[in-house]
Design a protein around this motif. Structure first.
Motif, mmCIF file in Angstrom:
data_model
loop_
_atom_site.group_PDB
_atom_site.id
_atom_site.type_symbol
_atom_site.label_atom_id
_atom_site.label_comp_id
_atom_site.label_asym_id
_atom_site.label_seq_id
_atom_site.Cartn_x
_atom_site.Cartn_y
_atom_site.Cartn_z
ATOM 1 N N ILE A 51 22.868 9.765 -21.092
ATOM 2 C CA ILE A 51 23.530 9.637 -22.397
ATOM 3 C C ILE A 51 22.635 10.157 -23.517
ATOM 4 C CG2 ILE A 51 24.444 7.994 -24.083
ATOM 5 C CD1 ILE A 51 25.414 6.322 -21.620
ATOM 6 N N VAL A 52 21.371 9.763 -23.508
ATOM 7 C CA VAL A 52 20.453 10.204 -24.570
ATOM 8 C C VAL A 52 20.283 11.717 -24.552
ATOM 9 C CG1 VAL A 52 18.036 10.107 -25.344
ATOM 10 C CG2 VAL A 52 19.257 7.993 -24.771
ATOM 11 N N GLU A 53 20.205 12.287 -23.374
ATOM 12 C CA GLU A 53 20.015 13.737 -23.244
ATOM 13 C C GLU A 53 21.231 14.532 -23.707
ATOM 14 O OE1 GLU A 53 19.546 16.799 -19.525
ATOM 15 O OE2 GLU A 53 18.283 14.998 -19.497
ATOM 16 N N ASN A 54 22.421 13.968 -23.528
ATOM 17 C CA ASN A 54 23.636 14.748 -23.741
ATOM 18 C C ASN A 54 24.497 14.355 -24.934
ATOM 19 O OD1 ASN A 54 23.713 16.593 -21.303
ATOM 20 N ND2 ASN A 54 23.390 14.615 -20.331
ATOM 21 N N ASP A 55 24.296 13.162 -25.508
ATOM 22 C CA ASP A 55 25.180 12.716 -26.584
ATOM 23 C C ASP A 55 24.449 11.727 -27.501
ATOM 24 O OD1 ASP A 55 27.253 11.841 -28.216
ATOM 25 O OD2 ASP A 55 28.649 11.472 -26.563
ATOM 26 N N LEU A 73 22.809 2.286 -26.983
ATOM 27 C CA LEU A 73 21.522 1.590 -27.038
ATOM 28 C C LEU A 73 21.614 0.280 -27.829
ATOM 29 C CD1 LEU A 73 19.153 4.657 -27.427
ATOM 30 C CD2 LEU A 73 19.472 3.231 -25.377
ATOM 31 N N ARG A 74 22.435 0.245 -28.870
ATOM 32 C CA ARG A 74 22.658 -1.020 -29.591
ATOM 33 C C ARG A 74 23.304 -2.047 -28.659
ATOM 34 N NH1 ARG A 74 23.857 2.157 -34.105
ATOM 35 N NH2 ARG A 74 26.079 2.120 -33.671
ATOM 36 N N GLU A 75 24.245 -1.578 -27.848
ATOM 37 C CA GLU A 75 24.906 -2.486 -26.907
ATOM 38 C C GLU A 75 23.914 -3.005 -25.866
ATOM 39 O OE1 GLU A 75 29.272 -0.319 -27.384
ATOM 40 O OE2 GLU A 75 28.097 0.045 -25.563
ATOM 41 N N ILE A 76 23.059 -2.138 -25.359
ATOM 42 C CA ILE A 76 22.046 -2.554 -24.388
ATOM 43 C C ILE A 76 21.081 -3.551 -25.041
ATOM 44 C CG2 ILE A 76 20.121 -1.767 -22.939
ATOM 45 C CD1 ILE A 76 22.940 -0.974 -21.918
ATOM 46 N N ASP A 77 20.723 -3.291 -26.295
ATOM 47 C CA ASP A 77 19.802 -4.162 -27.021
ATOM 48 C C ASP A 77 20.343 -5.587 -27.130
ATOM 49 O OD1 ASP A 77 17.335 -4.473 -28.514
ATOM 50 O OD2 ASP A 77 18.578 -4.622 -30.313
ATOM 51 N N SER A 78 21.661 -5.745 -27.080
ATOM 52 C CA SER A 78 22.257 -7.073 -27.230
ATOM 53 C C SER A 78 22.089 -7.949 -25.991
ATOM 54 C CB SER A 78 23.744 -6.954 -27.583
ATOM 55 O OG SER A 78 24.480 -6.453 -26.484
ATOM 56 N N PHE A 79 21.630 -7.373 -24.879
ATOM 57 C CA PHE A 79 21.438 -8.214 -23.692
ATOM 58 C C PHE A 79 20.165 -7.935 -22.901
ATOM 59 C CE2 PHE A 79 24.039 -4.679 -22.058
ATOM 60 C CZ PHE A 79 23.353 -4.328 -20.902
ATOM 61 N N ILE A 80 19.554 -6.787 -23.083
ATOM 62 C CA ILE A 80 18.436 -6.422 -22.206
ATOM 63 C C ILE A 80 17.300 -7.436 -22.250
ATOM 64 C CG2 ILE A 80 17.251 -4.921 -23.859
ATOM 65 C CD1 ILE A 80 16.649 -3.051 -21.448
ATOM 66 N N ALA A 92 13.814 5.622 -25.481
ATOM 67 C CA ALA A 92 15.086 6.238 -25.914
ATOM 68 C C ALA A 92 15.393 5.873 -27.355
ATOM 69 C CB ALA A 92 16.219 5.798 -24.996
ATOM 70 N N VAL A 93 15.167 4.627 -27.734
ATOM 71 C CA VAL A 93 15.405 4.196 -29.111
ATOM 72 C C VAL A 93 14.511 4.976 -30.058
ATOM 73 C CG1 VAL A 93 15.137 2.267 -30.716
ATOM 74 C CG2 VAL A 93 16.254 1.888 -28.509
ATOM 75 N N HIS A 94 13.238 5.102 -29.734
ATOM 76 C CA HIS A 94 12.297 5.831 -30.594
ATOM 77 C C HIS A 94 12.636 7.315 -30.673
ATOM 78 C CE1 HIS A 94 9.903 2.434 -31.538
ATOM 79 N NE2 HIS A 94 9.558 2.200 -30.281
ATOM 80 N N LYS A 95 13.130 7.869 -29.595
ATOM 81 C CA LYS A 95 13.516 9.278 -29.582
ATOM 82 C C LYS A 95 14.663 9.561 -30.552
ATOM 83 C CE LYS A 95 15.002 12.958 -26.466
ATOM 84 N NZ LYS A 95 15.271 13.331 -25.078
ATOM 85 N N LEU A 96 15.547 8.603 -30.703
ATOM 86 C CA LEU A 96 16.724 8.800 -31.533
ATOM 87 C C LEU A 96 16.541 8.356 -32.985
ATOM 88 C CD1 LEU A 96 19.501 7.793 -29.013
ATOM 89 C CD2 LEU A 96 18.831 10.086 -29.720
ATOM 90 N N LEU A 97 15.410 7.769 -33.307
ATOM 91 C CA LEU A 97 15.168 7.342 -34.692
ATOM 92 C C LEU A 97 14.974 8.519 -35.617
ATOM 93 C CD1 LEU A 97 12.848 4.247 -34.258
ATOM 94 C CD2 LEU A 97 15.263 4.286 -34.846
#
Length: 186
Positions: free
Chosen positions: A141-145, A153-160, A181-186
């Motif tokens: 997902i990070v690589e393509n969209d 990533l926000r959704e994952i952050d809610s439970f990881i 991945a979060v830092h890459k997209l900031l």
């Protein structure tokens, strides 16, 4: 990863169930994701049938396969009752319950919030498979969209941070990849 003959037969069943489904961003057969998740899990697996669960983890969500159909196939493959129950429980635990179809009046954010709360309670061996699923999905997902990746990533952050009872080493790997991945997209 080395699969047993029984696991390869299960994988063939899973491939058949997923039919012509493709990965969203790569166009690869969907089963490549399932094999990738199983491969990741195989380095951390214990005796809880994590590989089988990884191979089957999207069956109930993305195919017409039912628990009864999977159970019957597991019987044919020679899995004992305890093994079948563990696999079926694992696949069920990893199947989204708060889907758009089941809750059409809930928006995505609300559905994913309820789903996160449900995931907090899944068995540790299911959490181990979920880590591998997150690792495989996140990279794609990070690589393509990047736009959807921020939502994902926000959704994952809610439970990881609350599903930390699975394999500790794989959890660390998952959290590290998530954070990168979060830092890459900031």
């Amino acid at each position: 990863m080395e699969l047993s003959d029984k696991q390869w037969e299960l994988f063939d069943f899973v491939k058949e169930q997923h039919g012509e489904q493709r990965r969203k961003y790569t166009g690869e057969p969907y089963w490549t994701h399932l094999l990738s998740v199983a491969n990741i899990v195989s380095d951390y697996s214990t005796i809880h049938f994590e590989i089988e669960i990884a191979l089957c983890h999207d069956l109930f969500e993305d195919t017409m396969c039912t628990p009864d159909l999977l159970n019957g196939y597991l019987i044919n493959l020679g899995y004992d009752k305890s093994g079948r129950d563990t696999i079926l429980r694992g696949v069920n635990d990893l199947t989204d319950k708060f889907t758009k179809e089941a809750y059409p009046k809930f928006n995505r954010k609300l559905r994913k919030g309820f789903e996160a709360q449900r995931l907090w309670k899944i068995k540790p061996y299911c959490q181990t498979v979920k880590y591998a699923d997150i690792i495989d999905n996140t990279s794609s997902i990070v690589e393509n969209d990047a736009g959807f990746a921020r939502i994902y990533l926000r959704e994952i952050d809610s439970f990881i941070w609350k599903i930390n009872a699975g394999n500790k080493d794989l959890y660390v790997r998952c959290c590290k990849q998530f954070s990168e991945a979060v830092h890459k997209l900031l």
